[in-house]
Design an enzyme around this catalytic site. Structure first.
Site, PDB file in Angstrom:
ATOM      1  CD  GLU A   1     -39.606  56.224 -27.759  1.00 54.55           C
ATOM      2  OE1 GLU A   1     -40.314  56.768 -26.885  1.00 54.55           O
ATOM      3  OE2 GLU A   1     -40.009  55.967 -28.905  1.00 54.55           O
TER       4      GLU A   1
ATOM      5  CE  LYS B   1     -46.820  55.299 -32.739  1.00 57.84           C
ATOM      6  NZ  LYS B   1     -47.086  56.025 -31.505  1.00 57.84           N
TER       7      LYS B   1
HETATM    8  N1  PSU Z   1     -44.343  54.188 -30.812  1.00 51.63           N
HETATM    9  C1  PSU Z   1     -44.568  53.077 -30.085  1.00 51.63           C
HETATM   10  N2  PSU Z   1     -44.751  53.205 -28.761  1.00 51.63           N
HETATM   11  C2  PSU Z   1     -44.721  54.424 -28.157  1.00 51.63           C
HETATM   12  C3  PSU Z   1     -44.494  55.602 -28.924  1.00 51.63           C
HETATM   13  C4  PSU Z   1     -44.300  55.436 -30.248  1.00 51.63           C
HETATM   14  O1  PSU Z   1     -44.609  51.979 -30.608  1.00 51.63           O
HETATM   15  O2  PSU Z   1     -44.895  54.482 -26.940  1.00 51.63           O
HETATM   16  C5  PSU Z   1     -44.390  56.925 -28.224  1.00 51.63           C
HETATM   17  C6  PSU Z   1     -43.082  57.628 -28.653  1.00 51.63           C
HETATM   18  O3  PSU Z   1     -42.409  58.039 -27.492  1.00 51.63           O
HETATM   19  C7  PSU Z   1     -43.563  58.809 -29.450  1.00 51.63           C
HETATM   20  C8  PSU Z   1     -44.845  59.119 -28.732  1.00 51.63           C
HETATM   21  O4  PSU Z   1     -42.645  59.878 -29.442  1.00 51.63           O
HETATM   22  O5  PSU Z   1     -45.419  57.839 -28.528  1.00 51.63           O
HETATM   23  C9  PSU Z   1     -45.760  60.025 -29.497  1.00 51.63           C
HETATM   24  O6  PSU Z   1     -46.738  60.484 -28.630  1.00 51.63           O
HETATM   25  P1  PSU Z   1     -47.630  61.752 -29.046  1.00 51.63           P
HETATM   26  O7  PSU Z   1     -48.447  61.256 -30.212  1.00 51.63           O
HETATM   27  O8  PSU Z   1     -48.450  62.046 -27.828  1.00 51.63           O
HETATM   28  O9  PSU Z   1     -46.683  62.860 -29.414  1.00 51.63           O
END
Ligand code: PSU
Ligand code: MN
Length: 304
Positions: free
Chosen positions: A24, A158
């Site tokens: 990604e 996370k």
């Molecule tokens: N984990 C990380 N860094 C990130 C993300 C996840 O360590 O930047 C990003 C990924 O792209 C994941 C997104 O899909 O955060 C999730 O964001 P949201 O909670 O807004 O869906």
């Protein structure tokens, strides 16, 4: 028709049937600070090559969906500011308007599937945020795992998320959650958590077989492989808990919402740990890339 823009390396892999691992780009633009983001992106790509597969970092650049970024494009993306964060809801709009955006787990899965890529490595997936019972903040990543047939290798969700609720939603959606080589679900910066993972697998070949058999059963959706950070690189959960609580309360006080929540929390935790969170983040992404390459190689054997 979508005009997919393949890197030379991914084009060659498609010709030779070399297994490809998707990566990604939101982790580059919103998940890590510059200039480490660019170094890590290049390093993770190299880890995949060293393991015998080909990396395909995915992003939308000027309205074109890129499957694999040549080094100059990767560097430019990592240096750019104000890049959009694209999830399922945003991908088509960004293509239509000629925009530039980085793909989240959800959008990367969609693009990978579109390009015939079955395996995708990242750091952590999005999930159910703490306080979701009032905020309704549940990442689109979870729905995507339920509908798009890509195996995603992450270090769990996370620790900024509500892990219990995240696991419940994944169960409801019928997403296989597979801890690699241990019984517990890993907690991103920490190798273990208090939660037992629904499934445990100890080899890349079994994970590949499960991916294949889900397809054979006609089941939509992918699988989440939760790969623990190597023990010697982890940050203990007790060390992180107060830091995460502080970052979360700052986010609440400042009414951070929507797409900004995850990047805000990651940046504050980076600051509050004096950069230690980033060191662990790098170690776990690299570890996930290596496992993803092994799974992609095993899947390639099943296909041939
Ligand atoms: N984990 C990380 N860094 C990130 C993300 C996840 O360590 O930047 C990003 C990924 O792209 C994941 C997104 O899909 O955060 C999730 O964001 P949201 O909670 O807004 O869906
Ligand atoms: Mn969200």
């Amino acid at each position: 028709m979508i005009d997919l823009c393949y890197s030379d390396e991914v084009n060659a892999a498609r010709r030779d049937n070399t297994p490809v691992v998707a990566l990604e780009s939101t982790i580059i633009t919103h998940g890590m600070p510059y200039p480490q983001n660019i170094e890590v992106a290049a390093q993770v790509e190299q880890d995949i090559r060293d393991a015998g597969a080909v990396p395909a970092t995915i992003a939308v650049l000027k309205g074109r969906l890129h499957i694999g970024l040549d080094p100059d494009l990767l560097t430019a993306l990592g240096q750019a500011s104000n890049v959009a964060k694209l999830s399922r809801a945003d991908l088509a709009a960004c293509l239509a308007t000629g925009g530039t955006g980085a793909t989240t787990v959800a959008a990367t899965m969609i693009a990978a599937h579109h390009a015939g890529i079955k395996v995708f490595a990242t750091g952590g997936i999005g999930g159910v945020h703490k306080g979701a019972e009032t905020s309704f903040d549940i990442s689109a990543d979870l729905q995507e795992l339920a509908q798009t047939p890509v195996t995603v290798i992450a270090a769990g969700s996370k620790a900024i998320l509500d892990t219990a609720k995240t696991l419940e939603v994944l169960e409801t959606l019928g997403v296989p959650v597979i801890a690699f080589g241990q019984d517990t679900f890993p907690a991103f910066w920490s190798a273990t958590s208090q939660f037992t993972a629904p499934l445990r697998m100890d080899s890349a070949s079994i994970i590949a077989r499960t991916h294949m058999l889900r397809g054979a059963l006609g089941l939509p959706g992918g699988q989440l492989v939760a790969n623990p950070i190597p023990k010697n690189e982890e940050i203990a959960a007790e060390t992180l808990a107060p830091i995460i609580a502080q970052a979360q309360s700052e986010a609440d006080q400042r009414s951070i919402s929507g797409k900004s929540v995850t990047p805000f929390l990651l940046q504050r935790i980076f600051e509050l740990t004096d950069g230690r969170s980033l060191v662990a983040n790098i170690a776990l992404v690299r570890n996930n890339a290596r496992l993803a390459a092994n799974i992609a190689l095993e899947l390639g054997q099943l296909d041939s």
